[in-house]
Design a protein around this motif. Structure first.
Motif, PDB file in Angstrom:
ATOM      1  N   LYS A  47       0.841  -1.195   0.000  1.00 48.06           N
ATOM      2  CA  LYS A  47       0.000   0.000   0.000  1.00 48.06           C
ATOM      3  C   LYS A  47       0.875   1.243   0.000  1.00 48.06           C
ATOM      4  O   LYS A  47       1.996   1.249   0.498  1.00 48.06           O
ATOM      5  CB  LYS A  47      -0.909   0.038   1.236  1.00 48.06           C
ATOM      6  CG  LYS A  47      -1.823  -1.178   1.389  1.00 48.06           C
ATOM      7  CD  LYS A  47      -2.953  -1.168   0.371  1.00 48.06           C
ATOM      8  CE  LYS A  47      -3.923  -2.312   0.619  1.00 48.06           C
ATOM      9  NZ  LYS A  47      -3.328  -3.649   0.396  1.00 48.06           N
ATOM     10  N   ILE A  48       0.332   2.321  -0.564  1.00 47.10           N
ATOM     11  CA  ILE A  48       0.967   3.628  -0.485  1.00 47.10           C
ATOM     12  C   ILE A  48       0.013   4.549   0.267  1.00 47.10           C
ATOM     13  O   ILE A  48      -1.102   4.810  -0.186  1.00 47.10           O
ATOM     14  CB  ILE A  48       1.264   4.206  -1.872  1.00 47.10           C
ATOM     15  CG1 ILE A  48       2.199   3.274  -2.654  1.00 47.10           C
ATOM     16  CG2 ILE A  48       1.888   5.604  -1.745  1.00 47.10           C
ATOM     17  CD1 ILE A  48       2.430   3.705  -4.083  1.00 47.10           C
ATOM     18  N   THR A  49       0.448   5.009   1.413  1.00 42.78           N
ATOM     19  CA  THR A  49      -0.340   5.952   2.196  1.00 42.78           C
ATOM     20  C   THR A  49       0.234   7.348   2.004  1.00 42.78           C
ATOM     21  O   THR A  49       1.450   7.536   2.102  1.00 42.78           O
ATOM     22  CB  THR A  49      -0.306   5.587   3.691  1.00 42.78           C
ATOM     23  OG1 THR A  49      -0.806   4.253   3.856  1.00 42.78           O
ATOM     24  CG2 THR A  49      -1.159   6.537   4.505  1.00 42.78           C
ATOM     25  N   TRP A  50      -0.627   8.313   1.695  1.00 44.14           N
ATOM     26  CA  TRP A  50      -0.157   9.677   1.490  1.00 44.14           C
ATOM     27  C   TRP A  50      -0.804  10.597   2.511  1.00 44.14           C
ATOM     28  O   TRP A  50      -1.894  10.330   3.024  1.00 44.14           O
ATOM     29  CB  TRP A  50      -0.457  10.171   0.066  1.00 44.14           C
ATOM     30  CG  TRP A  50      -1.880  10.020  -0.380  1.00 44.14           C
ATOM     31  CD1 TRP A  50      -2.404   8.994  -1.118  1.00 44.14           C
ATOM     32  CD2 TRP A  50      -2.973  10.916  -0.114  1.00 44.14           C
ATOM     33  NE1 TRP A  50      -3.755   9.193  -1.324  1.00 44.14           N
ATOM     34  CE2 TRP A  50      -4.126  10.363  -0.720  1.00 44.14           C
ATOM     35  CE3 TRP A  50      -3.098  12.121   0.575  1.00 44.14           C
ATOM     36  CZ2 TRP A  50      -5.372  10.986  -0.654  1.00 44.14           C
ATOM     37  CZ3 TRP A  50      -4.340  12.746   0.653  1.00 44.14           C
ATOM     38  CH2 TRP A  50      -5.460  12.168   0.033  1.00 44.14           C
ATOM     39  N   SER A  51      -0.109  11.676   2.807  1.00 40.59           N
ATOM     40  CA  SER A  51      -0.661  12.667   3.745  1.00 40.59           C
ATOM     41  C   SER A  51      -0.285  14.062   3.272  1.00 40.59           C
ATOM     42  O   SER A  51       0.786  14.273   2.695  1.00 40.59           O
ATOM     43  CB  SER A  51      -0.144  12.420   5.167  1.00 40.59           C
ATOM     44  OG  SER A  51       1.270  12.446   5.213  1.00 40.59           O
ATOM     45  N   VAL A  61      -5.190  12.221   5.238  1.00 40.35           N
ATOM     46  CA  VAL A  61      -4.515  10.971   4.878  1.00 40.35           C
ATOM     47  C   VAL A  61      -5.384  10.163   3.925  1.00 40.35           C
ATOM     48  O   VAL A  61      -6.612  10.101   4.073  1.00 40.35           O
ATOM     49  CB  VAL A  61      -4.207  10.137   6.143  1.00 40.35           C
ATOM     50  CG1 VAL A  61      -3.566   8.810   5.765  1.00 40.35           C
ATOM     51  CG2 VAL A  61      -3.304  10.918   7.085  1.00 40.35           C
ATOM     52  N   GLN A  63      -4.978   6.677   0.712  1.00 41.75           N
ATOM     53  CA  GLN A  63      -4.176   5.544   0.247  1.00 41.75           C
ATOM     54  C   GLN A  63      -4.390   5.280  -1.235  1.00 41.75           C
ATOM     55  O   GLN A  63      -5.430   5.628  -1.805  1.00 41.75           O
ATOM     56  CB  GLN A  63      -4.541   4.265   1.004  1.00 41.75           C
ATOM     57  CG  GLN A  63      -3.881   4.094   2.345  1.00 41.75           C
ATOM     58  CD  GLN A  63      -4.066   2.680   2.878  1.00 41.75           C
ATOM     59  OE1 GLN A  63      -5.051   1.999   2.580  1.00 41.75           O
ATOM     60  NE2 GLN A  63      -3.104   2.222   3.659  1.00 41.75           N
ATOM     61  N   THR A  65      -4.467   1.713  -3.144  1.00 44.72           N
ATOM     62  CA  THR A  65      -4.538   0.312  -2.730  1.00 44.72           C
ATOM     63  C   THR A  65      -4.272  -0.684  -3.851  1.00 44.72           C
ATOM     64  O   THR A  65      -4.164  -1.873  -3.591  1.00 44.72           O
ATOM     65  CB  THR A  65      -5.927   0.012  -2.137  1.00 44.72           C
ATOM     66  OG1 THR A  65      -6.934   0.335  -3.104  1.00 44.72           O
ATOM     67  CG2 THR A  65      -6.158   0.837  -0.880  1.00 44.72           C
ATOM     68  N   THR A  94     -10.007   7.691   0.471  1.00 42.97           N
ATOM     69  CA  THR A  94      -9.900   8.431   1.725  1.00 42.97           C
ATOM     70  C   THR A  94     -11.006   8.065   2.708  1.00 42.97           C
ATOM     71  O   THR A  94     -11.103   8.685   3.764  1.00 42.97           O
ATOM     72  CB  THR A  94      -9.992   9.951   1.453  1.00 42.97           C
ATOM     73  OG1 THR A  94     -11.289  10.245   0.921  1.00 42.97           O
ATOM     74  CG2 THR A  94      -8.916  10.412   0.487  1.00 42.97           C
ATOM     75  N   HIS A 196       4.125   7.205   2.371  1.00 39.95           N
ATOM     76  CA  HIS A 196       4.602   6.117   3.232  1.00 39.95           C
ATOM     77  C   HIS A 196       4.310   4.804   2.521  1.00 39.95           C
ATOM     78  O   HIS A 196       3.155   4.504   2.207  1.00 39.95           O
ATOM     79  CB  HIS A 196       3.906   6.157   4.596  1.00 39.95           C
ATOM     80  CG  HIS A 196       4.397   5.116   5.542  1.00 39.95           C
ATOM     81  ND1 HIS A 196       3.698   4.731   6.660  1.00 39.95           N
ATOM     82  CD2 HIS A 196       5.533   4.370   5.542  1.00 39.95           C
ATOM     83  CE1 HIS A 196       4.361   3.790   7.307  1.00 39.95           C
ATOM     84  NE2 HIS A 196       5.477   3.547   6.643  1.00 39.95           N
ATOM     85  N   GLU A 198       4.515   0.681   2.246  1.00 38.09           N
ATOM     86  CA  GLU A 198       4.647  -0.604   2.934  1.00 38.09           C
ATOM     87  C   GLU A 198       4.563  -1.705   1.895  1.00 38.09           C
ATOM     88  O   GLU A 198       3.637  -1.715   1.075  1.00 38.09           O
ATOM     89  CB  GLU A 198       3.553  -0.786   3.985  1.00 38.09           C
ATOM     90  CG  GLU A 198       3.715   0.069   5.225  1.00 38.09           C
ATOM     91  CD  GLU A 198       4.864  -0.363   6.113  1.00 38.09           C
ATOM     92  OE1 GLU A 198       5.414  -1.470   5.889  1.00 38.09           O
ATOM     93  OE2 GLU A 198       5.219   0.397   7.029  1.00 38.09           O
TER      94      GLU A 198
END
Length: 210
Positions: A47-51, A61, A63, A65, A94, A196, A198
């Motif tokens: 996953k890519i989480t953005w903020s 925040v 993502q 997916t 979101t 971010h 993972e």
């Protein structure tokens, strides 16, 4: 054998069993013990989480997916490794339907016109024993810009779930959305976006398809 003795025996057996599992699964946090080879991202654990700053009031925040990635890892010479990733921009989310719909318009990702974003590493440089600086080109909304992300090695070994050799990383990067033509809301809405990452990669065994 009394009840106390039985409980002690059971507890001892459980400890020995747990130790045997830990020793037998080949898990390692030592990068030099990781197997080289071709890896593919486990989509369910990638996953890519953005903020991004929301007018100074909060940090919003979201993502992506739907991410695909391939890693050709050379542990003897990490600089010779390669990494490519493709993100389906329509997977941006979101947990707010109205905002999700807006993010997919031309104000932001314009997913109808640009359904994917792509990253291709151009260099991988170790910064310490289990961390690396990955430089590459990110293409989004038809615009390509160089970015750098810091990657930290977590663990490698046989996953107890699917019995496949697995490699885990996390990473962080900072980009400017304006670099990719996203001007909406500036400067009230933040320009800098923190990413971010993972990722769990699965080793492609010889003779097996990706």
């Amino acid at each position: 054998m009394n009840r106390k003795t039985i409980l002690i025996a059971v507890a001892g057996a459980a400890v020995l069993s747990t130790t045997a599992i830990a020793q037998g699964d080949g898990l390692t946090q030592n990068p030099v013990e990781v197997r080289s080879g071709d890896y593919v991202l486990d989509a369910s654990h990638g996953k890519i989480t953005w903020s991004v700053d929301h007018m100074g009031f909060s940090t919003y925040v979201g993502q992506f997916t739907d991410v695909e990635a391939k890693l050709d890892l050379d542990t003897a010479n990490p600089a010779a490794s390669s990494l490519e990733a493709v993100v389906q921009t329509d997977s941006v989310g979101t947990l707010n339907d109205q905002l999700d719909a807006h993010l997919k318009t031309a104000d932001f990702f314009d997913t109808a016109k640009y359904p994917t974003a792509r990253f291709e590493a151009t260099s991988i440089r170790l910064t310490d024993r289990d961390s690396a600086e990955v430089t590459g080109n990110l293409t989004m909304r038809g615009i390509t810009r160089p970015i750098v992300f810091a990657a930290d090695f977590n663990q490698a070994g046989m996953s107890p779930v699917d019995k496949k050799y697995t490699l885990g990383f996390d990473g962080r990067a900072l980009i400017k959305r304006s670099d990719f033509g996203m001007q909406y809301g500036l400067p009230m809405l933040g320009d800098e976006v923190t990413l971010h990452l993972e990722a769990e990669f699965k080793l492609v065994e010889p003779g097996a398809g990706a």
